[in-house]
Design an enzyme around this catalytic site. Structure first.
Site, mmCIF file in Angstrom:
data_model
loop_
_atom_site.group_PDB
_atom_site.id
_atom_site.type_symbol
_atom_site.label_atom_id
_atom_site.label_comp_id
_atom_site.label_asym_id
_atom_site.label_seq_id
_atom_site.Cartn_x
_atom_site.Cartn_y
_atom_site.Cartn_z
ATOM 1 N N ASP A 20 0.832 -1.207 0.000
ATOM 2 C CA ASP A 20 0.000 0.000 0.000
ATOM 3 C C ASP A 20 0.869 1.260 0.000
ATOM 4 O OD1 ASP A 20 -2.342 1.435 -0.014
ATOM 5 O OD2 ASP A 20 -2.792 1.141 2.107
ATOM 6 N N HIS A 37 2.316 3.538 -9.043
ATOM 7 C CA HIS A 37 2.127 2.103 -9.295
ATOM 8 C C HIS A 37 3.307 1.553 -10.097
ATOM 9 C CE1 HIS A 37 -1.768 2.353 -7.528
ATOM 10 N NE2 HIS A 37 -2.330 3.031 -8.513
ATOM 11 N N LEU A 131 10.874 -20.351 -4.422
ATOM 12 C CA LEU A 131 9.791 -19.534 -3.849
ATOM 13 C C LEU A 131 8.510 -19.642 -4.678
ATOM 14 C CD1 LEU A 131 9.024 -17.126 -1.864
ATOM 15 C CD2 LEU A 131 9.668 -15.620 -3.764
HETATM 16 C C1 IPE Z 1 -5.509 -2.754 -0.277
HETATM 17 O O1 IPE Z 1 -5.094 -1.440 -0.469
HETATM 18 C C2 IPE Z 1 -5.471 -3.489 -1.579
HETATM 19 C C3 IPE Z 1 -4.144 -3.673 -2.153
HETATM 20 C C4 IPE Z 1 -3.013 -3.363 -1.618
HETATM 21 C C5 IPE Z 1 -4.157 -4.282 -3.459
HETATM 22 P P1 IPE Z 1 -6.152 -0.253 -0.607
HETATM 23 O O2 IPE Z 1 -5.383 0.995 -0.677
HETATM 24 O O3 IPE Z 1 -7.078 -0.528 -1.720
HETATM 25 O O4 IPE Z 1 -6.941 -0.377 0.767
HETATM 26 P P2 IPE Z 1 -7.979 0.623 1.456
HETATM 27 O O5 IPE Z 1 -9.124 0.763 0.515
HETATM 28 O O6 IPE Z 1 -7.282 1.904 1.674
HETATM 29 O O7 IPE Z 1 -8.342 -0.046 2.728
HETATM 30 C C1 IPE Z 2 -1.538 0.275 -3.354
HETATM 31 O O1 IPE Z 2 -1.326 1.639 -3.366
HETATM 32 C C2 IPE Z 2 -1.792 -0.276 -4.742
HETATM 33 C C3 IPE Z 2 -3.160 -0.760 -4.966
HETATM 34 C C4 IPE Z 2 -4.111 -0.741 -4.105
HETATM 35 C C5 IPE Z 2 -3.448 -1.281 -6.287
HETATM 36 P P1 IPE Z 2 -2.539 2.685 -3.367
HETATM 37 O O2 IPE Z 2 -2.895 2.972 -4.779
HETATM 38 O O3 IPE Z 2 -3.637 2.203 -2.535
HETATM 39 O O4 IPE Z 2 -1.851 3.951 -2.728
HETATM 40 P P2 IPE Z 2 -2.495 4.967 -1.674
HETATM 41 O O5 IPE Z 2 -3.038 4.165 -0.548
HETATM 42 O O6 IPE Z 2 -3.564 5.723 -2.391
HETATM 43 O O7 IPE Z 2 -1.352 5.831 -1.268
HETATM 44 MG MG MG Z 3 -4.062 2.413 -0.572
#
Ligand code: IPE
Ligand code: IPE
Ligand code: MG
Length: 246
Positions: A20, A37, A131
């Protein structure tokens, strides 16, 4: 943390990661979310390498949740094409490192090209013995549990299974992770303290490790930090400390 500081005889067999913070990382660097990303792929490469070096057997990465479909279309599209690119470009590297790739989640809801490239990568790495890299794609823990319930109900209706045969072990064989041990260690980056519908059944006794590091900055040294932290914990499984030590 360097790899030499890990206790080699107490490495978690399965590490699961909620990757995240890509969006916040991009914002900090004055760029758009998609850029975050893209940078996240370097972090994936580093921890796949580190997990292999440490002797982790299964590494599950939460790459896209069912709820992530609700993001703006341009972000979802970019994530899907990034996924295809990463899979195609990293397959040789995975084969070199003897990594076997697997996928869990609602794979049939992914775009056709993603499904195709994913299937090719899974097939291409299927003979590898190192792995196991498990990608959770269009995944949600509640969805997975409901799918398992539906399978069991169908078996019950057809008389293949009786109520008495349904126990935790039997239930788990109907999950997409049936061939995978539960994660001993769950890591979430970016300073968020929640599960976001990840592996709800499987994390019943996982150790949680939260770090403020945003995913694109995460590297194998940070994975080793998490493993060392795990190695200093006492896992009691409901028992007392005294019972565990004796
Ligand atoms: C959780 O992250 C999903 C992934 C890392 C793929 P999100 O950024 O989507 O989670 P929430 O919505 O903030 O809880
Ligand atoms: C995690 O990073 C990637 C996915 C959920 C696909 P985020 O896109 O959720 O990044 P934040 O949480 O907005 O910083
Ligand atoms: Mg996120």
């Amino acid at each position: 943390m360097v790899i030499d500081e890990l206790k080699k005889n107490y490495i978690p067999r399965h590490v699961a990661v909620i990757m995240d913070g890509n969006g916040r990382w991009a914002e900090l660097h004055g760029n758009d979310r998609i850029y975050g990303h893209q940078q996240g792929v370097d972090a994936v490469r580093s921890i796949v390498e580190g997990a292999g070096e440490a002797g982790v057997e299964y590494l599950t990465l939460y790459a896209f949740s069912t709820e992530n479909w609700d993001r703006p279309k341009n972000e979802v599209d970019a994530l899907m094409s990034l996924l295809v690119n990463a899979i195609v470009h990293e397959t040789d590297n995975l084969n070199e490192k003897n990594v076997k790739m697997l996928a869990i989640g609602g794979i049939s809801s992914l775009p056709a090209d993603v499904q195709l490239k994913l299937a090719e990568a899974v097939e291409s790495t299927s003979q590898n013995t190192g792995l196991r890299l498990v990608l959770a794609l269009s995944y949600s823990g509640r969805w997975e549990i409901l799918e398992a319930v539906k399978k069991i109900v169908r078996k019950a209706v057809s008389g293949e299974i009786t109520e008495n045969q349904i126990n935790e072990c039997e239930f788990a064989t109907h999950l997409s992770t049936s061939a995978i041990p539960d994660p001993e260690l769950l890591i979430r980056t970016s300073g968020e303290y929640r599960i976001s519908n990840f592996l709800l059944w499987q994390i019943a006794y996982s150790e949680f490790y939260f770090t403020p590091i945003l995913w694109p900055d995460f590297r194998k040294e940070n994975l080793f930090d998490a493993i060392v932290d795990f190695q200093h914990r006492e896992r009691r499984f409901g028992k007392t400390s005294e019972q565990i030590r004796s």
